[in-house]
Design an enzyme around this catalytic site. Structure first.
Site, PDB file in Angstrom:
ATOM      1  N   ARG A  69       0.852  -1.192   0.000  1.00  0.00           N
ATOM      2  CA  ARG A  69       0.000   0.000   0.000  1.00  0.00           C
ATOM      3  C   ARG A  69       0.884   1.237   0.000  1.00  0.00           C
ATOM      4  NH1 ARG A  69      -3.638  -2.271  -2.100  1.00  0.00           N
ATOM      5  NH2 ARG A  69      -5.221  -3.416  -0.989  1.00  0.00           N
ATOM      6  N   GLU A  98      -2.920   7.506  -5.396  1.00  0.00           N
ATOM      7  CA  GLU A  98      -2.700   6.977  -6.741  1.00  0.00           C
ATOM      8  C   GLU A  98      -3.562   7.647  -7.798  1.00  0.00           C
ATOM      9  OE1 GLU A  98      -3.340   2.768  -6.358  1.00  0.00           O
ATOM     10  OE2 GLU A  98      -1.198   2.407  -6.277  1.00  0.00           O
ATOM     11  N   HIS A 139       0.116  -0.582 -10.212  1.00  0.00           N
ATOM     12  CA  HIS A 139      -0.649  -1.377  -9.256  1.00  0.00           C
ATOM     13  C   HIS A 139      -1.029  -2.742  -9.849  1.00  0.00           C
ATOM     14  CE1 HIS A 139      -3.267  -0.720  -5.469  1.00  0.00           C
ATOM     15  NE2 HIS A 139      -2.982  -1.990  -5.600  1.00  0.00           N
TER      16      HIS A 139
END
Length: 172
Positions: A69, A98, A139
């Protein structure tokens, strides 16, 4: 294991891995690790658990890998230590804020709806895109053949069980 000495800091020790790794306290991990990889969830207790004090304790030339994370690392501090050379390199699959940081050189209308801290973090993240010693991926660390098959299998099993009146893997 591949000739490496593996140090693990965890709230829980797993006897299955004790034969090839050593469980250590957090300070020892910071002081001795050449490569630090993060594998934990984000909670209020570990927000920015890698901040100025933690980076000061790390070995010179350490590598940081974060596939967990983004909020676990204070990106502003990481940037400073990358520039200073204390951190030799970073591989980041996740970023704090993000939604603002996913397109290099482009901060979109999302800024209008963001907290000012997210804007600051996104601006630092933009600087990271330009460093030769930083790798950023969108990601996708989970995106392996095995993990996708596992997610599909669990999804289909949950649908099957639901249709049979069973409730497997219930969250609430």
């Amino acid at each position: 294991f591949l000739g490496m000495k593996i140090l693990i800091h965890s709230y829980m020790q797993n006897p299955e891995v004790e034969s090839y790794c050593e469980f250590v306290d957090f300070d020892r991990l910071l002081k001795e690790a050449d490569i630090i990889t993060l594998h934990l969830q984000n909670t209020p207790d570990n927000y920015h658990m890698f901040g100025a004090e933690e980076f000061k304790k790390m070995k010179d030339g350490v590598y940081i890998v974060n596939t967990a994370r983004g909020a676990l690392i204070d990106i502003r501090v990481l940037y400073d230590y990358l520039i200073k050379g204390k951190v030799k390199g970073a591989a980041l699959d996740v970023l704090e804020c993000e939604f603002l940081s996913t397109h290099p050189g482009e901060l979109t209308d999302a800024i209008k709806d963001s907290k000012s801290e997210c804007v600051e973090i996104a601006l630092v993240t933009q600087k990271l895109f330009n460093l030769d010693n930083v790798i950023m991926t969108p990601h996708i660390a989970y995106n392996t053949h095995c993990s996708i098959n596992y997610v599909l299998e669990q999804t289909f099993n949950n649908i099957r069980d639901y249709l049979k009146g069973m409730y497997s893997n219930r969250v609430c």
